[in-house]
Write a protein that holds these residues in place. Structure first.
Motif, PDB file in Angstrom:
ATOM      1  N   ALA A 118      20.418  88.377  -3.819  1.00  0.00           N
ATOM      2  CA  ALA A 118      21.588  87.776  -4.907  1.00  0.00           C
ATOM      3  C   ALA A 118      21.286  86.340  -5.373  1.00  0.00           C
ATOM      4  O   ALA A 118      21.698  85.962  -6.353  1.00  0.00           O
ATOM      5  CB  ALA A 118      22.826  87.717  -3.994  1.00  0.00           C
ATOM      6  N   ALA A 119      20.157  85.545  -5.031  1.00  0.00           N
ATOM      7  CA  ALA A 119      19.855  84.399  -5.261  1.00  0.00           C
ATOM      8  C   ALA A 119      18.912  84.523  -6.474  1.00  0.00           C
ATOM      9  O   ALA A 119      18.667  83.503  -7.223  1.00  0.00           O
ATOM     10  CB  ALA A 119      19.146  83.635  -4.206  1.00  0.00           C
ATOM     11  N   GLU A 142      14.621  76.912   0.894  1.00  0.00           N
ATOM     12  CA  GLU A 142      13.434  77.096   0.016  1.00  0.00           C
ATOM     13  C   GLU A 142      14.009  77.276  -1.384  1.00  0.00           C
ATOM     14  O   GLU A 142      13.162  76.779  -2.466  1.00  0.00           O
ATOM     15  CB  GLU A 142      12.429  78.031   0.582  1.00  0.00           C
ATOM     16  N   ILE A 143      14.961  78.075  -1.527  1.00  0.00           N
ATOM     17  CA  ILE A 143      15.356  78.539  -2.658  1.00  0.00           C
ATOM     18  C   ILE A 143      16.021  77.220  -3.787  1.00  0.00           C
ATOM     19  O   ILE A 143      15.664  77.162  -4.864  1.00  0.00           O
ATOM     20  CB  ILE A 143      16.724  79.268  -2.871  1.00  0.00           C
ATOM     21  N   MET A 144      16.714  76.256  -2.965  1.00  0.00           N
ATOM     22  CA  MET A 144      17.188  75.023  -3.712  1.00  0.00           C
ATOM     23  C   MET A 144      16.229  74.167  -3.827  1.00  0.00           C
ATOM     24  O   MET A 144      16.428  73.452  -4.951  1.00  0.00           O
ATOM     25  CB  MET A 144      18.294  74.688  -2.882  1.00  0.00           C
ATOM     26  N   GLU A 145      15.294  73.912  -3.100  1.00  0.00           N
ATOM     27  CA  GLU A 145      14.120  72.834  -3.166  1.00  0.00           C
ATOM     28  C   GLU A 145      12.992  73.277  -3.893  1.00  0.00           C
ATOM     29  O   GLU A 145      12.768  72.412  -4.998  1.00  0.00           O
ATOM     30  CB  GLU A 145      13.659  72.380  -1.991  1.00  0.00           C
ATOM     31  N   GLU A 146      12.537  74.380  -3.686  1.00  0.00           N
ATOM     32  CA  GLU A 146      11.255  74.795  -4.207  1.00  0.00           C
ATOM     33  C   GLU A 146      11.601  75.824  -5.341  1.00  0.00           C
ATOM     34  O   GLU A 146      10.562  76.097  -6.163  1.00  0.00           O
ATOM     35  CB  GLU A 146      10.459  75.643  -3.270  1.00  0.00           C
ATOM     36  N   PHE A 187      21.830  69.248  -2.359  1.00  0.00           N
ATOM     37  CA  PHE A 187      22.567  69.334  -3.260  1.00  0.00           C
ATOM     38  C   PHE A 187      22.877  67.992  -4.210  1.00  0.00           C
ATOM     39  O   PHE A 187      22.868  66.982  -3.563  1.00  0.00           O
ATOM     40  CB  PHE A 187      24.166  69.572  -2.833  1.00  0.00           C
ATOM     41  N   MET A 188      22.603  67.983  -5.449  1.00  0.00           N
ATOM     42  CA  MET A 188      22.629  66.746  -6.236  1.00  0.00           C
ATOM     43  C   MET A 188      23.957  66.071  -6.185  1.00  0.00           C
ATOM     44  O   MET A 188      23.926  64.747  -5.972  1.00  0.00           O
ATOM     45  CB  MET A 188      22.124  67.167  -7.604  1.00  0.00           C
TER      46      MET A 188
END
Length: 333
Positions: A118-119, A142-146, A187-188
């Motif tokens: 789903a990501a 990993e999804i959010m950072e890389e 999260f920014m």
């Protein structure tokens, strides 16, 4: 928008966009915000920050009570920019493979095929993210950072633009898990919508579900990518960069803070300041941009001392205090 793309393209040796391009980009950003506000009434600041976070290539954590428009904000953003949109309804039984994807054996070809999770989309809504187990939440790191997923040794890149918007309920602790600090730090910004004012709520009630049906796309994925590239070309002087680092450093030595903001916080504040300056029609960042954005970028990264929690001190107030104490840099004549 075609004009924005042409103005935003500069030779490699010239990294700062032109003033004319910045002004045109600010108008386009304002149009995106206005379109979302046809659904999300009376929350201009939150809508604007969400759009700017997209242009700064960050992620947003929205923590608030049920029914104030968290999910509607995300879906309206996805419809406005005409990009891929997927929603993950996190529950304790959601597995990491549901998020990142998995490999399945194809008997006809005799090979393993990757089935995206789903990501794998442009805009990802992680609804009630704190209801997922720690194992599943770790799949988001990993999804959010890389901006990629690794499955069975193979790496799959996300398409730009890519943004995770997560929601969580602060009052219902039954069946929830605490988000790890490593994930919160990715999260920014962290937002809270809150209750709308009377006129805004009246407009929402009278518009009903028709407002969500009428919302339309105003920009394409290619146009968003052009705005992202332009935001990355906004000039940040060394003095302003030092100002950002000084603010972050002060959070680490504050007596009410057990653990201050990490260098990732400095990078996030730097990137979001660029996007905000672009939205104001400028091709350079000023200290006031940093002062305005600091509470949204840094507050959720702080871990307060037990004494500060006992005294019910808030992280946003500490950031405001730090910003007021750090000397604002002045460019020499």
């Amino acid at each position: 928008m075609e004009k924005i793309q042409s103005l935003g393209r500069k030779p490699q040796e010239q990294q700062v966009i032109a003033e004319e391009a910045a002004k045109i980009a600010s108008e386009e950003i304002a149009a995106i915000v206005r379109n979302i506000e046809t659904v999300i009434q009376g929350k201009h600041k939150q809508v604007e920050l969400t759009v700017l976070c997209l242009l700064a290539e960050g992620h947003v954590l929205i923590e608030d009570i049920p029914g104030v428009g968290k999910t509607s904000l995300v879906s309206s953003l996805a419809k406005t920019i005409d990009c891929g949109y997927k929603r993950i309804q996190f529950t304790p039984d959601v597995m990491p493979s549901d998020v990142s994807g998995f490999s399945i054996y194809n008997q006809k070809t005799g090979e393993f095929e990757f089935r995206p999770g789903a990501a794998m989309s442009n805009i990802v809504l992680a609804d009630e993210i704190n209801r997922a187990s720690a194992k599943t939440q770790s799949a988001m790191l990993e999804i959010m950072e890389e901006r990629q997923v690794t499955v069975d040794g193979n790496t799959y890149k996300m398409k730009q633009p890519f943004m995770v918007l997560a929601t969580q309920n602060p009052i219902d602790s039954l069946g929830t898990y605490q988000l790890p600090e490593a994930q919160i730090d990715r999260f920014m910004i962290k937002l809270s919508l809150g209750y709308p004012e009377f006129e805004s709520e009246l407009a929402v009630v009278m518009a009903g579900a028709q407002a969500k049906k009428n919302i339309h796309s105003t920009v394409t994925a290619e146009q968003v990518r052009a705005l992202i590239a332009m935001a990355s070309q906004v000039q940040v002087s060394k003095l302003v960069s030092s100002y950002i680092v000084h603010i972050v450093e002060q959070t680490r030595s504050h007596p009410d803070v057990k653990l201050g903001a990490s260098p990732r916080g400095s990078i996030a504040l730097y990137a979001l300041s660029r996007a905000y300056a672009l939205s104001q029609g400028r091709n350079y960042v000023i200290p006031d941009d940093v002062k305005y954005l600091a509470p949204y970028v840094l507050a959720h990264r702080l871990i307060l001392t037990h004494r500060a929690k006992t005294e019910q001190k808030k992280a946003t107030d500490i950031i405001t205090q730090v910003v007021n104490e750090v000397v604002v840099p002045v460019e020499p004549d």
